[in-house]
Design a protein around this motif. Structure first.
Motif, PDB file in Angstrom:
ATOM      1  N   VAL A 171      18.247 -86.696  60.061  1.00  0.00           N
ATOM      2  CA  VAL A 171      18.366 -85.450  59.295  1.00  0.00           C
ATOM      3  C   VAL A 171      19.830 -85.253  58.915  1.00  0.00           C
ATOM      4  CG1 VAL A 171      16.400 -84.367  60.452  1.00  0.00           C
ATOM      5  CG2 VAL A 171      18.699 -84.064  61.391  1.00  0.00           C
ATOM      6  N   PRO A 172      20.115 -84.589  57.789  1.00  0.00           N
ATOM      7  CA  PRO A 172      21.512 -84.320  57.417  1.00  0.00           C
ATOM      8  C   PRO A 172      22.184 -83.445  58.476  1.00  0.00           C
ATOM      9  CG  PRO A 172      20.024 -83.876  55.591  1.00  0.00           C
ATOM     10  CD  PRO A 172      19.171 -84.065  56.792  1.00  0.00           C
ATOM     11  N   PHE A 173      23.452 -83.736  58.744  1.00  0.00           N
ATOM     12  CA  PHE A 173      24.182 -83.041  59.810  1.00  0.00           C
ATOM     13  C   PHE A 173      25.469 -82.462  59.253  1.00  0.00           C
ATOM     14  CE2 PHE A 173      26.954 -83.122  63.672  1.00  0.00           C
ATOM     15  CZ  PHE A 173      26.228 -82.212  64.421  1.00  0.00           C
ATOM     16  N   LEU A 174      25.634 -81.160  59.406  1.00  0.00           N
ATOM     17  CA  LEU A 174      26.749 -80.425  58.799  1.00  0.00           C
ATOM     18  C   LEU A 174      27.799 -80.086  59.842  1.00  0.00           C
ATOM     19  CD1 LEU A 174      27.261 -78.963  55.904  1.00  0.00           C
ATOM     20  CD2 LEU A 174      26.691 -76.898  57.155  1.00  0.00           C
TER      21      LEU A 174
ATOM     22  N   MET B 239      30.928 -77.622  55.824  1.00  0.00           N
ATOM     23  CA  MET B 239      30.293 -76.360  55.463  1.00  0.00           C
ATOM     24  C   MET B 239      30.908 -75.729  54.216  1.00  0.00           C
ATOM     25  SD  MET B 239      31.766 -73.859  58.470  1.00  0.00           S
ATOM     26  CE  MET B 239      31.704 -72.291  57.613  1.00  0.00           C
ATOM     27  N   MET B 240      32.143 -76.171  53.860  1.00  0.00           N
ATOM     28  CA  MET B 240      32.782 -75.650  52.663  1.00  0.00           C
ATOM     29  C   MET B 240      32.528 -76.519  51.436  1.00  0.00           C
ATOM     30  SD  MET B 240      34.149 -73.100  54.174  1.00  0.00           S
ATOM     31  CE  MET B 240      35.095 -72.422  52.821  1.00  0.00           C
ATOM     32  N   ALA B 241      31.865 -77.668  51.616  1.00  0.00           N
ATOM     33  CA  ALA B 241      31.702 -78.633  50.533  1.00  0.00           C
ATOM     34  C   ALA B 241      30.744 -78.139  49.460  1.00  0.00           C
ATOM     35  CB  ALA B 241      31.231 -79.967  51.089  1.00  0.00           C
ATOM     36  N   ALA B 242      31.049 -78.492  48.205  1.00  0.00           N
ATOM     37  CA  ALA B 242      30.182 -78.130  47.094  1.00  0.00           C
ATOM     38  C   ALA B 242      29.023 -79.105  46.957  1.00  0.00           C
ATOM     39  CB  ALA B 242      30.986 -78.099  45.795  1.00  0.00           C
TER      40      ALA B 242
ATOM     41  N   LEU C 234      27.497 -68.973  58.093  1.00  0.00           N
ATOM     42  CA  LEU C 234      28.133 -69.925  58.992  1.00  0.00           C
ATOM     43  C   LEU C 234      29.595 -69.538  59.176  1.00  0.00           C
ATOM     44  CD1 LEU C 234      26.735 -73.292  57.540  1.00  0.00           C
ATOM     45  CD2 LEU C 234      25.758 -71.833  59.321  1.00  0.00           C
ATOM     46  N   ILE C 235      30.080 -69.640  60.408  1.00  0.00           N
ATOM     47  CA  ILE C 235      31.485 -69.354  60.723  1.00  0.00           C
ATOM     48  C   ILE C 235      32.008 -70.511  61.569  1.00  0.00           C
ATOM     49  CG2 ILE C 235      33.120 -67.779  61.821  1.00  0.00           C
ATOM     50  CD1 ILE C 235      31.108 -65.524  61.427  1.00  0.00           C
TER      51      ILE C 235
ATOM     52  N   ASP D  76      30.132 -76.611  66.660  1.00  0.00           N
ATOM     53  CA  ASP D  76      31.401 -75.993  66.289  1.00  0.00           C
ATOM     54  C   ASP D  76      31.238 -74.976  65.165  1.00  0.00           C
ATOM     55  OD1 ASP D  76      32.879 -77.528  68.143  1.00  0.00           O
ATOM     56  OD2 ASP D  76      32.892 -79.225  66.762  1.00  0.00           O
ATOM     57  N   THR D  77      29.996 -74.651  64.848  1.00  0.00           N
ATOM     58  CA  THR D  77      29.711 -73.690  63.790  1.00  0.00           C
ATOM     59  C   THR D  77      28.867 -72.553  64.337  1.00  0.00           C
ATOM     60  OG1 THR D  77      29.670 -75.507  62.185  1.00  0.00           O
ATOM     61  CG2 THR D  77      28.789 -73.393  61.474  1.00  0.00           C
ATOM     62  N   LEU D  78      29.375 -71.341  64.213  1.00  0.00           N
ATOM     63  CA  LEU D  78      28.590 -70.167  64.593  1.00  0.00           C
ATOM     64  C   LEU D  78      27.567 -69.880  63.501  1.00  0.00           C
ATOM     65  CD1 LEU D  78      31.132 -67.533  65.980  1.00  0.00           C
ATOM     66  CD2 LEU D  78      29.240 -68.570  67.214  1.00  0.00           C
TER      67      LEU D  78
END
Length: 474
Positions: A76-79, A84-87, A116-117, A142-144
């Motif tokens: 599965v894709p993993f962010l 998270m900022m990518a277009a 996401l934070i 590492d992402t809230l």
């Protein structure tokens, strides 16, 4: 060191409000000032009271061993926080599906409407909205994740507040740590969220949702354009290039080499076979296409910082791939004209390392509002000089996995790689029939019109929220 000049004496109440923190962050980030401003509004409620789901709706995740795979059927894709900022989310790493769907990690799947934070590292505190096309992506620990309770608040309104300058100050003021920054769920649970009339919140929500839909459309149209590129050139098999499932280049012979290069990577069989396949259909060399345009790096120059009123925002390789760049502001009067880009320039990140998740050899497309930015010399500028081969058509090719692998094979350098000046001009670019080229270019242009429109709508939503807060505060 952070230093601030305070006109009023520090009181013990300030320390109590900030959890008895003695570091400077909450006092110089503007968080305290924003909290005092929001206290004067008719109604604010704690963030935690507006969320629902796992651990109350504000959560990150456990640390775990990441097993990455390349086969889409088993992954599965993993962010991560930098993604998270990518277009464009096409090239995300992929986490083993069995791990992702396990009880320990299944709740890390993103759902449209979440906020996401980033909660760890140098960039802790960045915020992003989960768009419809991000459903089915897993996120790192590492992402809230902030999951709104839709019975109590609209997701678009909540993220607009968190993205606003008020939310920026409050979230940044919640960051702990020195060398490694951190934010934990309980640090932001009590953030005050202002509430307004249903009409105001619904209007802001609608703008944010339309913006998110347009960004999802931007992504979908780019993927469609690249697929159309290879289909139209009779190379449909390259739409599903399984690079890592091919035999590795562990030992091979080259019949003869010249003075151009002695580096084995430049003659790797997998890449050579890919180049031969691209050249097996009607094509032109990249150097010939750009002979009347430009194929080279940007100019080197001294950066002279400036304020936004008199300066221009400088976009580097990392920020160029974000939804909204956050580069420093420089004075264009003290820089050469080459810092700007022509319309429909393909910018390829041309300095970096060969890590699979690095931006080296990935492209961006400069058109519309992005023509107002300046760009560092680290981008390889690809400007078509051939009227019937547009920059939009070239971008549909260069954003593909096939083009990425070809460019990577042309690397030169030691720690920091570059793209070989002579070899890059020899890259074969398949040339589809005129009607197909026109259609592919139109799809790319439509995608970037969607992106520009999405930015306008998001800015309008933030402006409405800012006006509502300021008017309510008197």
């Amino acid at each position: 060191m952070k230093i601030a000049s305070l006109s009023n004496p520090v009181t013990s109440a300030w320390f109590r409000d900030q959890g008895l923190r003695l570091d400077a962050s909450p006092y110089v980030s503007g968080a305290l000032k924003v909290k005092k401003l929001l206290e004067g509004l008719p109604e604010t409620v704690p963030l935690a009271s507006l969320t629902t789901g796992h651990n109350g709706g504000i959560f990150n995740g456990p640390m775990f061993r990441r097993v990455y795979l390349t086969d889409p059927e088993h992954s599965v894709p993993f962010l991560g926080t930098k993604d998270m900022m990518a277009a464009d989310l096409t090239g995300l790493p992929r986490l083993r599906k069995a791990d992702a769907h396990s009880a320990a990690l299944s709740y890390l799947e993103l759902k449209a409407g979440m906020t996401l934070i980033s909660c760890s590292g140098f960039n802790a505190g960045r915020r992003a909205y989960v768009r419809p096309d991000m459903d089915g992506i897993w996120s790192s620990q590492d992402t809230l994740k902030v999951q709104p309770d839709l019975k109590k608040i609209k997701s678009g309104y909540l993220v607009a507040f968190l993205l606003s300058r008020f939310g920026e100050a409050l979230v940044r003021g919640s960051v702990y740590g020195s060398a490694v920054k951190h934010i934990e769920p309980h640090h932001i649970a009590s953030l005050p969220v202002p509430r307004f009339e249903e009409q105001v919140e619904s209007k802001i929500h609608a703008l944010v949702e339309e913006s998110a839909t347009l960004r999802a459309r931007h992504q979908a149209e780019l993927v469609a354009a690249t697929k159309d590129f290879f289909d139209s050139n009779g190379l449909s098999e390259l739409n599903k290039l399984r690079w890592h499932q091919q035999e590795r280049d562990l030992g091979f012979e080259v019949p003869s080499v010249g003075a151009t290069s002695l580096r084995a990577l430049n003659f790797a069989p997998r890449a050579r076979q890919l180049i031969e396949k691209l050249g097996s259909v009607p094509c032109r060399k990249l150097g010939d296409i750009c002979s009347g345009g430009h194929l080279g790096s940007g100019v080197r120059f001294k950066r002279v910082d400036s304020d936004p009123e008199h300066g221009v925002q400088l976009v580097g390789q990392r920020q160029g791939f974000w939804l909204r760049p956050e580069g420093r502001w420089i004075s264009p009067a003290h820089a050469p004209r080459g810092i700007f880009a022509e319309d429909e320039t393909v910018m390829i990140a041309a300095q970096g390392t060969l890590g699979e998740n690095e931006v080296f050899c990935r492209p961006i497309f400069v058109t519309g509002e992005w023509l107002n930015y300046a760009y560092t010399q680290h981008f390889l500028r690809v400007v078509s000089g051939t009227p019937d081969v547009s920059g939009a058509y070239l971008f549909a090719f260069f954003r593909s996995e096939a083009a990425f692998r070809v460019l990577r094979s042309l690397s030169v350098g030691g720690k920091q790689q570059d793209i070989h000046e002579s070899l890059r001009a020899e890259v074969p670019v398949p040339i589809a029939p005129p009607a197909d080229r026109t259609r592919i270019a139109a799809t790319v242009r439509s995608a970037y019109q969607c992106r520009d429109r999405a930015d306008v709508l998001e800015d309008k939503a933030l402006a409405l929220l800012t006006t509502a807060v300021e008017e309510a505060a008197g």
